[in-house]
Write an enzyme that holds these catalytic residues in place. Structure first.
Site, short mmCIF file in Angstrom:
data_model
loop_
_atom_site.label_atom_id
_atom_site.label_comp_id
_atom_site.label_asym_id
_atom_site.label_seq_id
_atom_site.Cartn_x
_atom_site.Cartn_y
_atom_site.Cartn_z
CG MET A 1 -61.03 -12.76 30.02
SD MET A 1 -59.86 -12.61 31.35
CE MET A 1 -60.98 -12.62 32.72
CB SER A 2 -65.80 -17.06 26.83
OG SER A 2 -65.63 -16.74 25.47
CB ILE A 85 -59.01 -12.01 24.56
CG1 ILE A 85 -59.97 -10.97 23.95
CG2 ILE A 85 -58.29 -12.79 23.49
CD1 ILE A 85 -59.26 -9.95 23.06
CB SER A 86 -64.52 -13.68 25.07
OG SER A 86 -64.62 -13.86 26.46
CD GLN A 87 -66.46 -18.06 20.49
OE1 GLN A 87 -66.27 -19.01 21.23
NE2 GLN A 87 -67.08 -18.17 19.34
#
Length: 233
Positions: A1-2, A85-87
């Site tokens: 989750m960046s 939600i991470s890229q």
């Protein structure tokens, strides 16, 4: 989750016209292919199995409905409960770094939307995912069950503790940042195991930890920015 700091503008502008056209038609498969070709392959992701998984998993289902139009853009997105939600690039990068293979058992810390778990489930034998926030864990499980994944195991709890009852793991992937690498996670790595984890508070780095016989090596990979890893202590 960046919330990875990265210069992702070039890839986005490069295919903006095609993206706009596909968005209008809701051609999710085309959007995933563009994502893989322009955000991942073009930026150095080489593992073909990882690229295939990223092209297969419907990322738009893992974000709120009002965010689906930008689900395949190169950016993190909010999923509720103060989480993201991470890229796509960082998901692919971290997945590739743990060297996923079909026989491996992988521990994920931070289930979040369930997207990273789905990517892992396409690539390894068993995924064990831990989430502290019950609402996120339950929502992710419902979606992943609905998509037919049968090799994902769920636990609601403090991610810094890992899942000792199921250890050791061949790989561990952490999707939120603690101030330092939890010793408990390093101890749950099996021989040759790989742990990828963002570390730090205001400024963070992504680390790869590898267990080599009786010792651990730690390598700094990227400057990143993730949401904090929330704990119960």
């Amino acid at each position: 989750m960046s919330l990875l700091w990265a210069n992702s503008q070039v890839a986005g502008l490069f295919c903006q016209g095609l993206l706009d056209q596909s968005m209008k038609k809701k051609d999710w498969a085309t959007l995933r292919k563009l994502m893989v070709d322009n955000q991942l392959r073009a930026r150095g992701i080489k593992d073909e199995r990882v690229l295939q998984a990223m092209e297969k998993v419907p990322r738009h289902l893992f974000v709120p409905e009002n965010m689906q139009e930008v689900a395949y853009s190169d950016e993190p997105l909010p999923i509720g409960e103060g989480q993201t939600i991470s890229q796509p690039y960082i998901v692919a990068y971290m997945t590739e770094a743990i060297q996923p293979e079909s026989w491996k058992r992988v521990l994920e810390i931070g289930t979040g939307s369930g997207y990273q778990a789905a990517i892992l489930a396409e690539l390894v034998k068993e995924v064990y995912t831990v989430e502290l926030i019950p609402e996120l864990a339950e929502r992710a499980k419902t979606l992943l069950d609905g998509l037919g994944y049968q090799n994902i195991h769920y636990k609601i709890g403090d991610g810094t503790l890992g899942w000792p009852e199921e250890a050791p793991f061949d790989s561990i992937l952490v999707t939120a940042a603690p101030a330092k690498i939890p010793t408990s996670l390093e101890e749950q790595l099996g021989p040759g195991g790989r742990l990828i984890i963002p570390v730090g508070e205001m400024f963070q780095d992504l680390y790869l930890v590898i267990r080599e016989k009786d010792k651990l090596s730690r390598q700094k990979l990227l400057s990143v920015r993730f949401v904090p890893l929330v704990t119960l202590h």
